[in-house]
Enzyme design. Sequence first.
Site, mmCIF file in Angstrom:
data_model
loop_
_atom_site.group_PDB
_atom_site.id
_atom_site.type_symbol
_atom_site.label_atom_id
_atom_site.label_comp_id
_atom_site.label_asym_id
_atom_site.label_seq_id
_atom_site.Cartn_x
_atom_site.Cartn_y
_atom_site.Cartn_z
ATOM 1 N N ARG A 2 115.266 34.677 -22.249
ATOM 2 C CA ARG A 2 114.978 35.734 -23.235
ATOM 3 C C ARG A 2 116.239 36.521 -23.528
ATOM 4 N NH1 ARG A 2 110.736 40.153 -24.171
ATOM 5 N NH2 ARG A 2 111.693 41.199 -25.938
ATOM 6 N N ARG A 33 109.480 34.395 -28.708
ATOM 7 C CA ARG A 33 110.093 34.694 -27.403
ATOM 8 C C ARG A 33 109.789 33.601 -26.390
ATOM 9 N NH1 ARG A 33 107.780 40.497 -28.098
ATOM 10 N NH2 ARG A 33 109.512 41.452 -29.185
ATOM 11 N N ASP A 58 107.867 37.246 -22.562
ATOM 12 C CA ASP A 58 107.737 38.686 -22.741
ATOM 13 C C ASP A 58 106.903 39.196 -21.575
ATOM 14 O OD1 ASP A 58 107.930 41.187 -23.953
ATOM 15 O OD2 ASP A 58 106.182 40.868 -25.218
ATOM 16 N N ASP A 63 105.468 42.720 -19.999
ATOM 17 C CA ASP A 63 105.251 44.145 -20.265
ATOM 18 C C ASP A 63 104.571 44.798 -19.072
ATOM 19 O OD1 ASP A 63 106.253 44.145 -22.908
ATOM 20 O OD2 ASP A 63 104.335 43.446 -23.685
#
Length: 166
Positions: free
Chosen positions: A88, A98, A101, A103
Amino acid sequence: MNPALRHQAFIGLGSNQHRPRLQLQRAIRALDRLPGTSLCKVSSLYRNQAVGPGAQPAYLNAVAALETRLPPIRLLQALHAIERQQGRLRTLQRWIPRTLDLDLLLYDQRQVRSARLTVPHPEMAKRNFVIYPLAEIAPDLVLPDGRSLEEVGLSLPGSGLHTISY
């Protein structure tokens, strides 16, 4: 782990490039290897259309529950390191394809607001690909604002979201 030093964190995972299923499998293994951290549960994989403008491949998403001794900002740094290890490249551009990812969705019942980190994740309650897998692994969870996942989920469409196997 010493219960007094343990914190519960929920991590959203997503990928739509370079074999997304493999990207998520690798990320899950990397989460379990973080120092002072144990992987507790992982949701099913959910396939959904990408959010934002432009055409791009569908995403695979999941949510993982961790117990960790890492403070929120250190956990975020560790998540970014895993993303980098899997190719990434962070840019200022939003809503782009992507490889990975990660989070930080929730950290205990804390609310964190800083230049680098906002917890709960500011968009999570608007995303069925976050709320549905979160409800799968933590159905009784109440968000820091007092809403249940069931309450939040009722306002989100389930259409366009498909559960798939690992």
